[in-house]
Design an enzyme around this catalytic site. Structure first.
Site, mmCIF file in Angstrom:
data_model
loop_
_atom_site.group_PDB
_atom_site.id
_atom_site.type_symbol
_atom_site.label_atom_id
_atom_site.label_comp_id
_atom_site.label_asym_id
_atom_site.label_seq_id
_atom_site.Cartn_x
_atom_site.Cartn_y
_atom_site.Cartn_z
ATOM 1 N N CYS A 1 0.818 -1.223 0.000
ATOM 2 C CA CYS A 1 0.000 0.000 0.000
ATOM 3 C C CYS A 1 0.846 1.265 0.000
ATOM 4 O O CYS A 1 0.317 2.367 -0.151
ATOM 5 C CB CYS A 1 -0.955 -0.001 1.187
ATOM 6 N N HIS B 1 -3.241 7.092 1.955
ATOM 7 C CA HIS B 1 -3.679 5.784 1.476
ATOM 8 C C HIS B 1 -5.044 5.494 2.096
ATOM 9 O O HIS B 1 -5.230 5.625 3.312
ATOM 10 C CB HIS B 1 -2.649 4.727 1.878
ATOM 11 N N ASN C 1 -10.255 -0.281 0.266
ATOM 12 C CA ASN C 1 -8.799 -0.150 0.240
ATOM 13 C C ASN C 1 -8.287 -0.811 -1.045
ATOM 14 O O ASN C 1 -8.319 -2.026 -1.182
ATOM 15 C CB ASN C 1 -8.229 -0.849 1.488
HETATM 16 O O1 UT7 Z 1 -3.455 -1.004 3.794
HETATM 17 C C1 UT7 Z 1 -3.272 -1.323 5.129
HETATM 18 C C2 UT7 Z 1 -4.205 -2.461 5.352
HETATM 19 N N1 UT7 Z 1 -4.726 -2.653 6.629
HETATM 20 C C3 UT7 Z 1 -5.403 -1.771 7.384
HETATM 21 O O2 UT7 Z 1 -5.499 -0.612 7.152
HETATM 22 C C4 UT7 Z 1 -6.093 -2.352 8.573
HETATM 23 C C5 UT7 Z 1 -6.041 -1.496 9.799
HETATM 24 N N2 UT7 Z 1 -6.971 -2.019 10.757
HETATM 25 C C6 UT7 Z 1 -8.290 -1.777 10.696
HETATM 26 O O3 UT7 Z 1 -8.746 -1.066 9.828
HETATM 27 C C7 UT7 Z 1 -9.172 -2.338 11.789
HETATM 28 O O4 UT7 Z 1 -8.371 -2.996 12.737
HETATM 29 C C8 UT7 Z 1 -10.243 -3.324 11.246
HETATM 30 C C9 UT7 Z 1 -11.287 -2.558 10.444
HETATM 31 C C10 UT7 Z 1 -9.611 -4.388 10.363
HETATM 32 C C11 UT7 Z 1 -10.945 -3.990 12.408
HETATM 33 O O5 UT7 Z 1 -11.535 -3.020 13.259
HETATM 34 P P1 UT7 Z 1 -11.303 -3.086 14.833
HETATM 35 O O6 UT7 Z 1 -12.040 -1.961 15.415
HETATM 36 O O7 UT7 Z 1 -9.820 -3.141 15.078
HETATM 37 O O8 UT7 Z 1 -12.005 -4.438 15.213
HETATM 38 P P2 UT7 Z 1 -11.418 -5.693 15.997
HETATM 39 O O9 UT7 Z 1 -10.515 -6.480 15.140
HETATM 40 O O10 UT7 Z 1 -10.923 -5.224 17.332
HETATM 41 O O11 UT7 Z 1 -12.746 -6.536 16.235
HETATM 42 C C12 UT7 Z 1 -13.775 -6.079 17.114
HETATM 43 C C13 UT7 Z 1 -14.905 -7.106 17.091
HETATM 44 C C14 UT7 Z 1 -14.412 -8.537 17.326
HETATM 45 O O12 UT7 Z 1 -15.415 -9.188 18.105
HETATM 46 P P3 UT7 Z 1 -15.195 -9.425 19.669
HETATM 47 O O13 UT7 Z 1 -13.947 -10.237 19.780
HETATM 48 O O14 UT7 Z 1 -15.061 -8.046 20.257
HETATM 49 O O15 UT7 Z 1 -16.441 -10.134 20.051
HETATM 50 C C15 UT7 Z 1 -14.391 -9.130 15.939
HETATM 51 O O16 UT7 Z 1 -14.599 -10.538 15.954
HETATM 52 O O17 UT7 Z 1 -15.530 -7.112 15.808
HETATM 53 C C16 UT7 Z 1 -15.557 -8.453 15.280
HETATM 54 N N3 UT7 Z 1 -15.424 -8.358 13.836
HETATM 55 C C17 UT7 Z 1 -16.468 -8.208 13.024
HETATM 56 N N4 UT7 Z 1 -17.797 -8.135 13.248
HETATM 57 C C18 UT7 Z 1 -18.596 -7.945 12.184
HETATM 58 C C19 UT7 Z 1 -14.276 -8.375 13.107
HETATM 59 N N5 UT7 Z 1 -14.587 -8.231 11.809
HETATM 60 C C20 UT7 Z 1 -15.927 -8.129 11.722
HETATM 61 C C21 UT7 Z 1 -16.821 -7.949 10.654
HETATM 62 N N6 UT7 Z 1 -18.133 -7.862 10.928
HETATM 63 N N7 UT7 Z 1 -16.407 -7.842 9.371
#
Ligand code: UT7
Length: 332
Positions: free
Chosen positions: A116, A257, A287
């Site tokens: 990226c 990005h 993205n």
């Molecule tokens: O180009 C660079 C590429 N990467 C990035 O930019 C990624 C950077 N990171 C992010 O954008 C965020 O970390 C994400 C959008 C990927 C995830 O958001 P988050 O606020 O960090 O969520 P999390 O991973 O802490 O998950 C929170 C909850 C979890 O449930 P529990 O354990 O709290 O019960 C996940 O299982 O959300 C759950 N979860 C979802 N629920 C519904 C994770 N993905 C999903 C989903 N739909 N798609």
């Protein structure tokens, strides 16, 4: 910046995205997620996906052709084509196919991989050839078709990515419009975001075993990548501004990005840049990796939002880990 040869100007832009789109409600039929969750956590509402016959070279060529036309050049004027991508049609390189598609027979063409950060790394790389006086007209393309490599059963990653291409033309110019840059890598954190090769032992002869395998789908530690981005991106932009001898108040547009709206907001807040200066189109594209910066740039240029002379702070960040920023002015 100080250099022996010519300055650079960014004189054209172009972009291309596949026709097919997938919105959050449709995605909810593939994995357990919801429009509400994806919108609140990322700002993404839909993404474009290349169909099975769609190639990276097609998207890249289309974007490049538009950029060349905007710059008032023809394909035969182009000296160099740099294609920033992590998803080539051919591991030996896809830039050659773009060169052939454009009919840019004078140009040398090669791929550059920095995930990226590819567009920003490519911008700095391409600029070196102009600064040294070796080339005058360069096409830089950022293009990715990550849908090929996403695990469509992993809701933590598949919601994020989309396919697209964006391109710019860099030309030798009396004034140097690339005002400052800073590039960084940290391979010790490579494991946070991978699209890795997985070898399988294959025996050719007794005592001679090679590894023949394939690539694994994308794996990511979202929270770590999020933390990394929010911490490192403001830092690297400040460094690039310092090199440009500019303060943050000189920035007309923040062009990051397009990974996650929360990252865009947090970086802008840390830098004290007003929300109306933040360029964002990820709601419609997700993205798109190396494509995201030139795709968003092309949109605001064609809308007339960004005008010649505007100062843009851009930053890429992602797998590697890699990150980098550049400060440039649009136009001659
Ligand atoms: O180009 C660079 C590429 N990467 C990035 O930019 C990624 C950077 N990171 C992010 O954008 C965020 O970390 C994400 C959008 C990927 C995830 O958001 P988050 O606020 O960090 O969520 P999390 O991973 O802490 O998950 C929170 C909850 C979890 O449930 P529990 O354990 O709290 O019960 C996940 O299982 O959300 C759950 N979860 C979802 N629920 C519904 C994770 N993905 C999903 C989903 N739909 N798609």
């Amino acid at each position: 910046m100080k250099h022996a040869g010519a300055g650079i100007a960014i004189t054209g832009s172009g972009s291309a995205a596949p026709v097919a789109s997938l919105d959050n409600d449709q995605l909810s039929q593939i994995v357990e997620t919801s429009d509400e969750w994806i919108t609140a956590r990322t700002g993404i509402r839909q993404r474009r996906l290349a169909n099975s016959g769609g190639t990276l070279a097609q998207l890249a060529t289309q974007a490049a052709a538009q950029a060349i036309a905007m710059a008032g050049l023809t394909a035969l004027d182009i000296d160099l084509i740099v294609l920033a991508t992590s998803t080539p049609d051919d591991l030996f390189g896809t830039a050659g196919l773009v060169q052939a598609g454009l009919g840019a027979s004078r140009a040398v063409a090669f791929d550059l991989t920095a995930a990226c950060s590819g567009f920003v790394f490519g911008l700095v790389t391409a600029s070196q050839f102009i600064h040294t006086g070796v080339y005058r007209n360069v096409v830089l393309i950022g293009a990715d078709v990550l849908s090929r490599w996403v695990d469509w059963s992993d809701r933590r990653t598949c919601i994020l990515f989309g396919d697209a291409a964006g391109a710019v033309v860099l030309q030798a110019n009396e004034r140097d419009r690339l005002l400052g840059f800073e590039l960084r890598s940290d391979g010790t954190q490579n494991h946070y975001l991978n699209l890795a090769y997985q070898p399988q032992a294959t025996s050719l002869l007794d005592g001679l075993e090679i590894g023949q395998g394939s690539f694994h789908p994308i794996t990511m530690n979202g929270q770590e990548v999020y933390r990394f981005a929010v911490r490192r991106v403001p830092e690297v932009i400040e460094k690039a501004l310092f090199r440009a001898n500019l303060g943050v108040e000189a920035v007309d547009w923040l062009l990051l990005h397009q990974a996650n709206q929360r990252i865009l907001d947090a970086v802008a807040q840390r830098l004290n840049i007003a929300p109306e200066k933040v360029i964002s189109n990820l709601a419609r594209y997700g993205n798109t990796s190396a494509a995201s910066i030139p795709l968003a740039l092309d949109e605001v240029v064609r809308q007339g939002t960004v005008n010649p002379g505007d100062t843009i702070a851009t930053a890429g960040f992602g797998a590697g880990l890699t990150w980098g920023a550049a400060i440039f002015q649009w136009g001659r």
